[in-house]
Design a protein around this motif. Structure first.
Motif, PDB file in Angstrom:
ATOM      1  N   GLY A 153      27.734 -14.743 -35.102  1.00  0.00           N
ATOM      2  CA  GLY A 153      28.959 -14.008 -34.455  1.00  0.00           C
ATOM      3  C   GLY A 153      29.862 -13.309 -35.687  1.00  0.00           C
ATOM      4  N   ARG A 154      29.987 -14.173 -36.947  1.00  0.00           N
ATOM      5  CA  ARG A 154      30.602 -13.736 -37.693  1.00  0.00           C
ATOM      6  C   ARG A 154      29.945 -12.385 -38.449  1.00  0.00           C
ATOM      7  N   ALA A 155      28.571 -12.353 -38.688  1.00  0.00           N
ATOM      8  CA  ALA A 155      27.765 -11.329 -39.336  1.00  0.00           C
ATOM      9  C   ALA A 155      27.824 -10.140 -38.122  1.00  0.00           C
TER      10      ALA A 155
ATOM     11  N   ASN B 264      30.442  -9.247 -36.389  1.00  0.00           N
ATOM     12  CA  ASN B 264      31.840  -8.959 -36.491  1.00  0.00           C
ATOM     13  C   ASN B 264      31.929  -8.107 -37.691  1.00  0.00           C
ATOM     14  N   ALA B 265      31.250  -8.599 -38.780  1.00  0.00           N
ATOM     15  CA  ALA B 265      31.327  -8.153 -40.128  1.00  0.00           C
ATOM     16  C   ALA B 265      30.857  -6.686 -40.200  1.00  0.00           C
TER      17      ALA B 265
ATOM     18  N   GLN C 288      27.790 -19.481 -34.536  1.00  0.00           N
ATOM     19  CA  GLN C 288      29.083 -19.031 -35.254  1.00  0.00           C
ATOM     20  C   GLN C 288      28.762 -17.966 -36.432  1.00  0.00           C
ATOM     21  N   GLU C 289      27.607 -18.299 -37.076  1.00  0.00           N
ATOM     22  CA  GLU C 289      27.123 -17.547 -38.238  1.00  0.00           C
ATOM     23  C   GLU C 289      26.755 -16.201 -37.781  1.00  0.00           C
TER      24      GLU C 289
END
Length: 996
Positions: A750-752, A754-755, A747-748
Motif C-alpha cells: 500500500g505504501r509503495a 501511494n508513493a 501495508q508495504e
C-alpha cells in the motif's frame, strides 16, 4: 449535277478543304439556282470557309437569298463578289449567329446595314445608334431597328474591326440609345404623365460600365422629381407609369422577338421597394440602410436616358457614399460574404463550365478590381472608372497592381469575354456556360481564330486564362503590397504605406500597422530567405485573410519563421510542398491552442508537409517511443519532460488534423462526417493521455524501485477517458488499483502504491510550458474522503457493501489505460456485474438515477449560463444524451452484448440495433452529442482554455463558427442550429429517460 457513285465530286472535296463538316448538304444547297454564282466563285467559297461555321453560313445565305426579290437578290450576290468588306461582314455574321441569320431571313433588306464602311461606321457612339433607331415609333419597329444595329455591331466584332472591349462599349451605347427611344415611345403614349415629372434612367452593372454583353439584363435605377406646379406624390406615380411602360417595351416578347429584359432590382429595397424614388428618398436610403454590395453596384452608375441634369445630380450625390463604403464597420465581412456567394450559387454540375461565376471566371476579375477600387479610390480619384479594364489599367498605373500582372489579367479577361460574346451570339440567348457538344465547341474555337484543332486549342487557352484569373487574389491584392512594404523597387510602385494599410484593413486585418511591420520583418532585404518569403507571403496572406483572425495567423507565421529562420529545410518545405504552406496558414489562424503548441516546438511544422503526417499515431507506436525515452533518461524528471514533449507534439498533430479536416484546404476538402472528426480526436487524445500516464508511471517506478514495484499496479480510465471521448480541455478521470505481489506485506504494498501515485502526479504537474495533464481521481469509492489507491480486494468489498447506483453508472466507462494489464482485466471482471446488473435495474434504482439527473440539472448549471447553449449540462447537451444512453446500458447490458462498451456513440448504435430506441431518436441524440462535443473542442482550439459554452467575443465566436462549417456573418445561424438540434435531443431524452 451528277457524280459517279462511290466517287466524290470536286466541289465536295473543295468544301471539305474549306472546313464544311457536312459537304453533301452544302452541295445540295449550292445546287439551288439562286446560289449557282456562289458555287462557281472560288472567292465566295473561300469566304464561307473562313467563317466560324461554314455550314451555318451557307445555310443562312441560302435563306437570305430565297427571301429576297429577284432583283435585290442579284444585287446582293454581285455585291458579295465585288465588295470584300460586305462579304466578310455578312458571311462572318451568318457563320457565327443562327439568331441573326433568322433575323435576316425575316428582314432581308437589313443586309444593307453592313454595306457602309466609312470611318464613322467603325466606332459608332450613342448619337449614331440614335440615328439608326430613328423612326421607330412603336415597340415592334424598335425591336427590328435594334436588331439591325446589333447586326452591324456583330459584323464588326466577328471581323475583328473592333476588339471585345470596343464591342462591349458599342453594345452599351446601343442599349443607351434604345432606352432613350423606348422612353420616348412611353412619353408619347402618356403625355400627361410626361408633363408632370422629370425622370432620369441610371444604368448600372455592365451597361453602366460600358461593357455590356450581347444578351444581358440591362440593370437600371429610376429617379424622378416633380415639374414645377405638380405634387411630389403625383409626379412619382406618373414617373412610375412611364418607367414601367419603358421596361415593357424593352422586355416584352413578340413575333419580332425581344430586345432585352430591363432589371430594376438593384434599386433601394430591391423588388420590394418602389420602382421610382425622388433623389432625396434615394439618398435617405443609402445613408441609413444600404448594404456594402449596393455601394459596390453604384460604382458603375451612369445616367443614360431621361432628364440629363437630374441624372447628373443623382450620380454626383451618391458618388461620395460609394467612396466611403470601405470605411464601413462591416465592410470586411460583407466583402467576404459576397466573394463566397459567387461560388456557392453555382450548381455543382455547372461549376466547371461557368465562364462568369466559376473559379477563374469573369466575376473573379470584376469583383477583385472593384474591391481594389473601393479600398484605394477613397483617396485616388484616378481609379473611379466604371469599366473593368479601364479601372485595371488605372490600378496598374497607380502601382496598386503590378504591370505584368495587370497585362496578364487584361489578356485573360478579354479572352473570357470574347468566349462569352461568341457563345451568346450564336442563338442570342443569355448564357455563360461553355457548351459541351463538339460542333458547338468547334464553332466557338473557330470564331476565336483557332483553325488547326479548334476544340483542343480552345480548351487549352480557356484553362490557361482561367488559371491566371484563379490566382487573382495573389496577383491583385498581395504582391504589389509586398513589393511596396519590402521596398524592392523604390520609385517603381506608388503604393504607399497608408494605401498598403488600407488594403490590409479591407482584407480583414484588424491591426494593419502591426501586419505591415511583420511583412517588412519577414520580406525586407536581399537574402535568399527574404526572397523565398516574398514568394510565399502573397499566398499565405490570402489564406490568413480567409480566416476568422488574420492578424493572429500572420503574427504566428512571423514567430515560427523567426524560430526556424536559420533552419534550411523550413522555407524549402513551405515553398516546395504546397500542402504544407496552406496547412500551416489554416492552423496558425484558427485559434490559440494549435499555434501555442507549435511555437513551443516549431520543428513540428514538418508534420504539415508529410502526406501521412496528419494521421494519428497508433497506441503501440506511441508506447514504444515513450517507454524507450524513459529508459534512456537519466532521471524521472527528465524522463517525464521527454514524455510531455511527445504529448505536445502529438497534440499538435491532432489539433492540426482536426482543423484541416474541419476547414479543408485546396487539396483536402473539409471532412463531411463531423462524427468521424469527433471520434478521431477522442481516440487520439485518449491514447496520448494514456501513453503519457504510462510514461510517468514507468519513470516513477524506476526512480525508486528499479524495474519492479512491490505491488502490481494499474490505472483505470473512467468518464470520457475510459470512453475514448476526451476533448482538448478534458481532465483525465482515473481510478488507481493495486494488488500486492506474492510474499509482499499488504501495508508495504500500500505504501509503495501511494508513493508511486504521488510521484506520478508530482511529475506531471511540474512547471513547464507544455499543456498540463490534470489527473482527477474523485470518482473513486468515497470520493475525495476515500483512499487514493485501493487493492482489488478492497474495491470488491466496497462495491459489494456500499456501492450506490451512481457509482455503478460511473463504472460504465471504466477501462484500463496503463500499468499491469492483467490486473486491469481483473478489475473489469470485478465491476461488470455492477454496471450490467443481471435482469437490469429495479424501479428504485431507476428512480434514483432520475432523481440524481434532475438534481444535477438544477444545482450544477453555472449561474447566469444560458441553458440552451451550455454544451455539458444544458438542454439536449452531453449530459442529457449520456445519461439516456447509460440508463439503457444498465437496464439491458446484461442481455445485449453490444451495449457493453465504454463509448457513448457505440452504445447508442447498439441500442438502436437492438430496437431499444428508434433510428430517428438515436440519430437525434447522436447529432446533438457530436455537435456539443465539437463545440467544446472548438472553444478550446480558439481560446486556448476549456469552456462549456460559446464564447462571447465576436471574433472568437466567428472562429468557432468557421470550425463548425459556418461562413462569416452566419454566427446567428450557428446558434439557431445548435438550439434546434439540442431542443430535439432534449425532447427524446425526456421521453426515453424520464418517461415523459
Amino acid at each position: 449535277m451528277t457524280t459517279v457513285p462511290g466517287r466524290r465530286s470536286s466541289t465536295f472535296t473543295r468544301l471539305l478543304r474549306h472546313g464544311f463538316t457536312d459537304p453533301s448538304a452544302a452541295e445540295r444547297l449550292l445546287d439551288l439556282p439562286e446560289l449557282s454564282s456562289v458555287r462557281a466563285d472560288p472567292v465566295l467559297l473561300e469566304a464561307l470557309g473562313a467563317t466560324a461555321d461554314p455550314d451555318l453560313a451557307l445555310h443562312g445565305l441560302a435563306r437570305l437569298v430565297e427571301a429576297e426579290e429577284a432583283d435585290e437578290r442579284q444585287i446582293l450576290l454581285d455585291t458579295l463578289v465585288t465588295a470584300k468588306p460586305l462579304r466578310d461582314r455578312l458571311l462572318g455574321v451568318l457563320g457565327a449567329s443562327e439568331a441573326l441569320g433568322d433575323h435576316l431571313a425575316r428582314h432581308p433588306r437589313d443586309w444593307q446595314a453592313l454595306v457602309t464602311y466609312e470611318a464613322t461606321d467603325l466606332h459608332p457612339g450613342v448619337a449614331e445608334f440614335e440615328q439608326g433607331l430613328a423612326g421607330a415609333d412603336d415597340p415592334d419597329s424598335l425591336r427590328v431597328a435594334y436588331r439591325r444595329c446589333l447586326l452591324a455591331i456583330a459584323a464588326r466584332d466577328v471581323c475583328g474591326t473592333t476588339d471585345v472591349a470596343e464591342a462591349a462599349a458599342e453594345l452599351a451605347d446601343l442599349a443607351t440609345a434604345t432606352l432613350r427611344a423606348a422612353l420616348a415611345i412611353a412619353r408619347t403614349a402618356a403625355p400627361a404623365d410626361a408633363a408632370q415629372c422629370r425622370l432620369a434612367v441610371i444604368a448600372m452593372g455592365k451597361c453602366g460600365g460600358h461593357e455590356l454583353n450581347y444578351v444581358s439584363d440591362v440593370d437600371v435605377i429610376f429617379v424622378a422629381e416633380p415639374v414645377d406646379g405638380f405634387e411630389e406624390s403625383a409626379a412619382v406615380q406618373a414617373a412610375t407609369r412611364l418607367a414601367a411602360h419603358m421596361m415593357r417595351i424593352c422586355s416584352d416578347t413578340t413575333v419580332e422577338g425581344t430586345i432585352w429584359p430591363v432589371d430594376a432590382n438593384l434599386r433601394p429595397e430591391g423588388r420590394n421597394g418602389p420602382l421610382v424614388r425622388t433623389l432625396s428618398s434615394h439618398l435617405a436610403y443609402y445613408q441609413r440602410w444600404a448594404k456594402t454590395w449596393e455601394f459596390q453596384a453604384l460604382l458603375k452608375a451612369r445616367p443614360v436616358a431621361g432628364d440629363p441634369e437630374l441624372g447628373a445630380e443623382y450620380v454626383e450625390a451618391v458618388s461620395p457614399l460609394v467612396w466611403q463604403a470601405a470605411d464601413r464597420e462591416n465592410f470586411v465581412p460583407d466583402v467576404q460574404k459576397m466573394r463566397r456567394r459567387v461560388i456557392d450559387n453555382i450548381p455543382a454540375d455547372r461549376v466547371d463550365r461557368e465562364l462568369k461565376l466559376g473559379p477563374g471566371g469573369l466575376r473573379d476579375v470584376e469583383f477583385a478590381v472593384q474591391l481594389l477600387q473601393l479600398v484605394h479610390g477613397r483617396s485616388d480619384t484616378t481609379l473611379r472608372s466604371g469599366t473593368t479594364l479601364e479601372a485595371l489599367r488605372a490600378l496598374a498605373e497607380g502601382g496598386y497592381v503590378g504591370r505584368v500582372d495587370a497585362a496578364q489579367l487584361d489578356d485573360a479577361y478579354r479572352f473570357l469575354r470574347a468566349m462569352e460574346h461568341r457563345i451568346q451570339l450564336y442563338r442570342m440567348r443569355r448564357t455563360h456556360l461553355v457548351p459541351e457538344d463538339a460542333p458547338d465547341l468547334r464553332r466557338l474555337g473557330r470564331s476565336l481564330g483557332m483553325r488547326t484543332d479548334p476544340i483542343t486549342e480552345l480548351n487549352q487557352a480557356w484553362k490557361r486564362h482561367a488559371s491566371v484569373v484563379r490566382r487573382l487574389h495573389e496577383k491583385l491584392f498581395y504582391r504589389p503590397l509586398l513589393d511596396a512594404v519590402a521596398q524592392l523597387a523604390p520609385g517603381e510602385s506608388r503604393l504607399s504605406a497608408k494605401a498598403a494599410g488600407h488594403r490590409l484593413e479591407a482584407l480583414g486585418y484588424a491591426d494593419p500597422a502591426a501586419a505591415l511591420r511583420h511583412l517588412e520583418a519577414l520580406s525586407s532585404g536581399v537574402s535568399r530567405k527574404a526572397a523565398i518569403q516574398r514568394t510565399l507571403l502573397p499566398v499565405l496572406l490570402g489564406w490568413f485573410a480567409d480566416s476568422a483572425d488574420p492578424d493572429a495567423g500572420l503574427l504566428g507565421f512571423r514567430k515560427v519563421s523567426d524560430a526556424l529562420g536559420k533552419t534550411p529545410w523550413y522555407l524549402r518545405l513551405l515553398r516546395d510542398e504546397g500542402a504544407a504552406a496552406e496547412n500551416l496558414a489554416r492552423v496558425l489562424s484558427a485559434g490559440r491552442l494549435a499555434p501555442d503548441l507549435l511555437l513551443r516546438a516549431p520543428e513540428a511544422v514538418a508534420i504539415l508537409g508529410d502526406p501521412q503526417g496528419l494521421k494519428p499515431r497508433t497506441r503501440e507506436n506511441l508506447d514504444q517511443e515513450v517507454l524507450a525515452a524513459v529508459k534512456r533518461a537519466e532521471g524521472a524528471e527528465s524522463a517525464v519532460a521527454v514524455v510531455r514533449g511527445v504529448r505536445r507534439r502529438e497534440l499538435f498533430r491532432t489539433t492540426a488534423a482536426d482543423l484541416i479536416g474541419s476547414y479543408g484546404t485546396e487539396e483536402r476538402p473539409a471532412e463531411e462526417d463531423p462524427g468521424a472528426l469527433v471520434d478521431r480526436v477522442g481516440n487520439a487524445v485518449t491514447d496520448l493521455n494514456a501513453v503519457t500516464i504510462a510514461g510517468a508511471l514507468r519513470a516513477a517506478v524506476r526512480e525508486q524501485w528499479g524495474d519492479t514495484l512491490p505491488t502490481r499496479f494499474a490505472v483505470i480510465g473512467v468518464g470520457r477517458f475510459g470512453g475514448h471521448e476526451l476533448g482538448y480541455g478534458s481532465d483525465a478521470d482515473v481510478l488507481f488499483v493495486h494488488a500486492p505481489r506474492e510474499g509482499v506485506d499488504e501495508q508495504e504494498a500500500g505504501r509503495a502504491a501511494n508513493a508511486v501515485v504521488s510521484e506520478m502526479r508530482r511529475l506531471l504537474q511540474l512547471p513547464t510550458a507544455d499543456p498540463p495533464l490534470i489527473i482527477d481521481a474523485d470518482l473513486r469509492p468515497e470520493g475525495r474522503s476515500g483512499p487514493l489507491v485501493r487493492t482489488l480486494a478492497s474495491y470488491g468489498a466496497y462495491y459489494r457493501r456500499w456501492s450506490l447506483v451512481w457509482e455503478s453508472q460511473a463504472l460504465l466507462r471504466a477501462e484500463p489505460v496503463a500499468g499491469d494489464a492483467e490486473l486491469g482485466r481483473d478489475f473489469i471482471e470485478l465491476i461488470d456485474p455492477l454496471r450490467y446488473p443481471a435482469e437490469g435495474l429495479g424501479e428504485d434504482a431507476i428512480r434514483e438515477i432520475r432523481r440524481l439527473k434532475a438534481r444535477m440539472e438544477s444545482e450544477r448549471l453555472p449561474r447566469g449560463a444560458d441553458p440552451t447553449l451550455h454544451t455539458k449540462l444544458g438542454r439536449g447537451g452531453l449530459s442529457d444524451v449520456e445519461w439516456t444512453v447509460q440508463l439503457m446500458q444498465m437496464q439491458h447490458g446484461w442481455a445485449e452484448p453490444g451495449l457493453r462498451t465504454t463509448r457513448t456513440r457505440e452504445a447508442l448504435a447498439a441500442a438502436c440495433a437492438a430496437e431499444l430506441i428508434s433510428g430517428e431518436d438515436a440519430q437525434t441524440l447522436d447529432e446533438a452529442w457530436v455537435l456539443a462535443t465539437r463545440v467544446r473542442n472548438a472553444v478550446m482550439l480558439v481560446r486556448g482554455r476549456p469552456g462549456d459554452t460559446f464564447p462571447s467575443g465576436p471574433r472568437e465566436l466567428t472562429a468557432v463558427g468557421r470550425y463548425l462549417g459556418y461562413e462569416p456573418g452566419h454566427v446567428g445561424d450557428m446558434l439557431d442550429d445548435y438550439r434546434r438540434i439540442t431542443r430535439r435531443a432534449r425532447a427524446v431524452m425526456e421521453e426515453r429517460f424520464y418517461g415523459a
